[in-house]
Design an enzyme around this catalytic site. Structure first.
Site, short mmCIF file in Angstrom:
data_model
loop_
_atom_site.label_atom_id
_atom_site.label_comp_id
_atom_site.label_asym_id
_atom_site.label_seq_id
_atom_site.Cartn_x
_atom_site.Cartn_y
_atom_site.Cartn_z
N CYS A 339 0.92 -1.27 0.04
CA CYS A 339 0.07 -0.05 -0.10
C CYS A 339 1.01 1.41 0.01
O CYS A 339 1.66 1.61 -0.93
CB CYS A 339 -1.26 0.01 1.07
SG CYS A 339 -2.44 1.10 1.06
N HIS A 436 -3.66 -5.40 0.83
CA HIS A 436 -3.52 -5.86 2.21
C HIS A 436 -3.98 -7.10 2.34
O HIS A 436 -4.77 -7.65 1.73
CB HIS A 436 -4.61 -4.98 3.18
CG HIS A 436 -3.89 -3.40 3.24
ND1 HIS A 436 -3.04 -3.11 3.60
CD2 HIS A 436 -4.47 -2.44 2.65
CE1 HIS A 436 -2.73 -1.85 3.67
NE2 HIS A 436 -3.65 -1.23 3.13
#
Length: 493
Positions: A339, A436
């Protein structure tokens, strides 16, 4: 067929933060499930950088996700209708019913008139949840006796009163001052708030609890409430942690005899739950560091997510970590970005809409040929994908406010069923992704660790089965040290 009698909600409130409310709530979710009920967790307001995305693309705090897992049910945003994600020391992004409604300073949030609107939304979420589940296992936030905040509070006893919840006060004896904290907390309650209280749970007791019998009687005399349980301090039960407070207790240094994985310790590190699977792998020693010398000792370096990517990138450039990451990459070590960490590994990050602050652009580490522009709208999706390196299916979730463009030929880390691609795979030791939870997939772990360990097959960790065992162990611990008969008596309508 027997019909299970519905139970009143139960709330675990605290004398302060980090006294163990989240773990106790998770344990009771598992106990009620084991006893044939259909429980669900609820916390009106969370403050955490660890979040998750529900099946319908809504964002919520990880603590209630963990508790829902203990209850054996899918998570939904009604379990945590208000989530505050700190972006700096003085402001937070506000998530309401799973969607971002913008950033507010702490002063604006706590002093503005809209807390009544948030309380109304939180009550509505609770009412929807309680129509489907019983009992609702509620968690308070911080201390229930913050006199300057109580009239604006939407999480603790105002919510307990709305729910009609049997409320238990949790105190942490390991911190010291248990008599002052418990008695003072109860003494500062109004008569209406005092009527919610049904008992006290002493948490994190070291040694033989029989030695506290005199203390137990003293507390009961002082508060006129029963001490319903004395829970021992434990280190042998693994539970997902709620927020960055728990990072203080995690490893900071490399170790001998295992694969050393260093997670770069960012100031606004988010979703460190991405590394829970690795942290519990018997082949791995995972540690968090902001020391370039310790980073050099790791075989694998992970740059994690951040709630303020540009600010954190500036910090690691100033403290020498950025230089150490680039040097590790050039020396052939594995470097992975997740991310915000993926964005940092690229050529540049631009913030033309001032999503994160006043700085409009910053060069990245230049390891991956990608560039990111931060956007006003947040992407929140649960995802099923194919991992590009082995063609195997996986699951994860996206939470980000950036669009990342690849320069040149795409080389995705994952591919979705609709043909979309995510991430950039430079080589088997260098890649980044928005995904994630990608490291919860066993075949991705095999790919990451395989070049360093020959013991994976013999020591493979079934992480989901491992977590189920932890919830059962926690339930057993609570049953052995809490008066469950008294608990159930207070939950009768």
């Amino acid at each position: 067929m027997s019909i299970i009698t519905p139970l009143r909600p139960i709330m675990f409130a605290g004398t302060g933060s980090d006294v163990g409310k989240s773990a106790i709530a998770a344990g009771f979710c598992r106990i009620f499930r084991q006893d044939g009920f259909h429980p669900a967790p609820f916390k009106a307001q969370n403050m955490s950088l660890n979040s998750y995305v529900t099946a319908d693309g809504l964002e919520m705090g990880r603590a209630q996700v963990m508790q829902a897992e203990a209850a054996g049910i899918p998570c939904q945003s009604d379990m945590n209708p208000v989530l505050l994600k700190p972006t700096s020391d003085k402001s937070s992004q506000v998530i309401l019913n799973g969607k971002s409604v913008g950033n507010q300073s702490a002063y604006e949030y706590f002093m503005a008139n809209d807390k009544q609107a948030l309380f109304t939304a939180a009550k509505a979420a609770f009412d929807r949840l309680s129509a489907k589940y019983s009992p609702i296992v509620m968690e308070g936030a911080g201390s229930i006796s913050e006199l300057n905040l109580k009239h604006r509070d939407i999480t603790n006893l105002r919510m307990a009163a709305h729910a009609g919840a049997a409320t238990y006060l949790v105190g942490d004896i390991d911190k010291g001052g248990i008599f002052g904290s418990v008695y003072g907390t109860i003494a500062l309650l109004t008569p209406e708030e005092r009527a919610c209280m049904k008992g006290i749970i002493i948490n994190k007791f070291r040694g033989d609890a029989r030695l506290f019998e005199d203390g137990k009687r003293m507390l009961e005399d002082l508060t006129e409430l029963p001490v319903t349980g004395i829970l021992p301090y434990f280190r042998d039960i693994y539970l997902e942690q709620e927020d960055s407070v728990s990072l203080e207790s995690k490893f900071r240094n490399a170790a001998q005899g295992k694969i050393n994985i260093a997670v770069v310790l960012l100031r606004r590190l988010s979703n460190f739950t991405d590394f829970d699977r690795l942290e519990n792998d018997p082949c791995v020693h995972l540690f968090y560091t902001q020391d370039p010398a310790e980073l050099e000792k790791a075989s694998i370096i992970i740059v994690p997510g951040s709630k303020n990517t540009i600010a954190d990138l500036l910090v690691i450039k100033n403290n020498g970590m950025a230089k150490a990451i680039v040097a590790a990459h050039k020396s052939g070590k594995t470097v992975v970005g997740i991310c915000g960490g993926y964005q940092m590994l690229g050529a540049s990050i631009a913030d033309p809409f001032h999503v994160e602050g006043t700085l409009e652009s910053i060069p990245g580490l230049g390891i991956l040929p990608v560039s990111t522009i931060l956007q006003k709208e947040k992407t929140t999706l649960q995802c099923q994908f194919t991992f590009s390196q082995n063609g195997l299916p996986g699951t994860g979730y996206e939470i980000h406010m950036g669009d990342t463009e690849v320069k040149g030929t795409p080389s995705p880390v994952v591919t979705f069923a609709d043909g979309r691609m995510d991430g950039y795979y430079l080589d088997h030791k260098t890649w980044g992704t928005y995904m994630h939870g990608i490291l919860d997939n066993e075949h991705v772990i095999d790919h990451l660790l395989g070049q360093y360990s020959q013991e994976l097959v013999d020591k493979r960790l079934d992480f989901q089965a491992f977590k189920e065992q932890q919830y059962d162990k926690l339930a057993d611990l609570i049953r052995a040290n809490v008066d469950m008969y008294q608990i159930y008596n207070t939950l009768k309508f």
